[in-house]
Enzyme design. Structure first.
Site, PDB file in Angstrom:
ATOM      1  N   ILE A   1       0.844  -1.356  -0.148  1.00  0.00           N
ATOM      2  CA  ILE A   1       0.032  -0.068   0.070  1.00  0.00           C
ATOM      3  C   ILE A   1       0.843   1.247  -0.015  1.00  0.00           C
ATOM      4  CG2 ILE A   1      -2.028  -1.095   1.169  1.00  0.00           C
ATOM      5  CD1 ILE A   1      -1.131   0.270   3.744  1.00  0.00           C
ATOM      6  N   GLU A   2       2.031   1.009  -0.235  1.00  0.00           N
ATOM      7  CA  GLU A   2       2.923   2.319  -0.386  1.00  0.00           C
ATOM      8  C   GLU A   2       3.627   2.227  -1.924  1.00  0.00           C
ATOM      9  OE1 GLU A   2       5.566   3.297   2.890  1.00  0.00           O
ATOM     10  OE2 GLU A   2       4.602   1.803   4.264  1.00  0.00           O
TER      11      GLU A   2
END
Length: 352
Positions: free
Chosen positions: A145-146
């Site tokens: 999620i980065e």
């Protein structure tokens, strides 16, 4: 005699040439050929506490490579997210969101802490789960999620297809692109991001009585005494680099375990690292979940004694501050904005 001298001189020249080619031809010696970079520390910071690993000395060329990598979105799977996406120079190396957004606008669970003055710290992240900036630099690249790269191997392969980066890595490290080199270059760049020479520093170290307003001076005294804020926000960087439970998250349905998730020690339940409060007026929103938009809200939170829970730090107590005292503390906090990071910008171009 002359003949012996000529022979000796020839042997000396040959030895020099031989040693020169050994040195130049040895990839591990390439980095040693670059002059070490001397970090200029602004007023108020203590150079004796710089954390620069022996195996990652700072050089100008390495710092410039790290700057390129820091701003390059090609380190992400979608070519849309860079380190600078969540740690923007214009926002004092934060992103201005309660929690960070990564690849595909997916939201993380914590606020992005500032990169400023991380050269004075070993443990990184809110929960201190890695021991160095080098290890911190690796984490977001493969976080789904980065930056979302499927693996570290794939980001190395991706950059090795870039001739410009490959040549740059050979110049700095004597190798093609490696994960270790990526992490070392980015962290070397991040160690140049500093803040000092604030009005508080000029008042305290230079005796400049005009540097602070009367309200900020009162606030500084309250910060140290009635507020007892220096129990955690101590020293020249206004952080003890330790972990504390102040109750954030204990008033909701989802609890972030903080340091406990790393150590599994019950006494670490809900503890988070004390952030520096240098540049605090430029790095909101505040707390690890970004719940407070304004500094006055932060002061109000501490004034009420945090949020009660079984693991609340013993230092956290009700303060009974007046409205004027709260305003004075905020004035002091705003006076911790300094200099040393504002000049940092993205490169004009990236390696091809």
């Amino acid at each position: 005699m002359k003949r012996i001298f000529r022979q000796a001189r020839c042997l000396g020249i040959l030895a020099f040439i031989f040693s020169f080619f050994i040195f130049v031809g040895n990839p591990s010696a390439e980095e040693a050929m670059t002059d070490e970079y001397v970090l200029k520390v602004p007023l108020g910071l203590d150079k004796d506490f710089l954390v620069i690993p022996e195996d990652n000395p700072m050089t100008q060329e390495k710092i410039e490579l790290g700057r390129a990598l820091y701003f390059d979105t090609r380190l992400s799977e979608s070519n849309t997210i860079a380190c600078a996406t969540c740690h923007m120079p214009k926002l004092a190396f934060t992103d201005g969101h309660p929690v960070s957004m990564g690849i595909g606008t997916l939201k993380g669970g914590r606020s992005a802490p500032t990169v400023i003055n991380r050269v004075f710290s070993k443990a990184q992240f809110w929960d201190g789960r890695v021991p160095s900036l080098e290890e911190q630099a690796k984490g977001p690249i493969t976080n789904p999620i980065e930056m979302g790269m499927p693996s570290h191997i794939m980001v190395v392969q991706k950059l090795n297809k870039n001739e410009g980066y490959r040549k740059w890595f050979r110049k700095v490290f004597g190798t093609d692109v490696t994960l270790d080199g990526i992490a070392k270059a980015i962290s070397a760049f991040e160690r140049t991001i500093l803040s000092g020479n604030s009005p508080v520093d000029r008042y305290n170290y230079l005796g400049d009585e005009k540097a602070l307003s009367a309200s900020a001076i009162r606030g500084m005294k309250l910060f140290k005494e009635k507020g007892n804020c220096t129990m955690c926000h101590a020293g020249f960087n206004f952080t003890d680099e330790e972990f504390h439970n102040i109750g954030i998250g204990w008033d909701g349905s989802k609890l972030d375990l903080g340091l406990y998730a790393v150590t599994k020690k019950p006494e670490d339940m809900g503890k988070f690292k004390t952030p520096t409060i240098r540049e605090i007026s430029n790095t909101g929103p505040y707390m690890h979940d970004g719940r407070f938009a304004a500094l006055r809200q932060v002061v109000d939170f501490y004034d009420q004694g945090g949020i009660a829970n079984p693991f609340l730090d013993s230092q956290i107590k009700k303060l009974n501050l007046t409205n004027q005292e709260k305003d004075d503390i905020v004035a002091f906090l705003r006076s911790l904005s300094g200099e040393g990071w504002q000049h940092i910008t993205p490169p004009d171009s990236f390696p091809e």
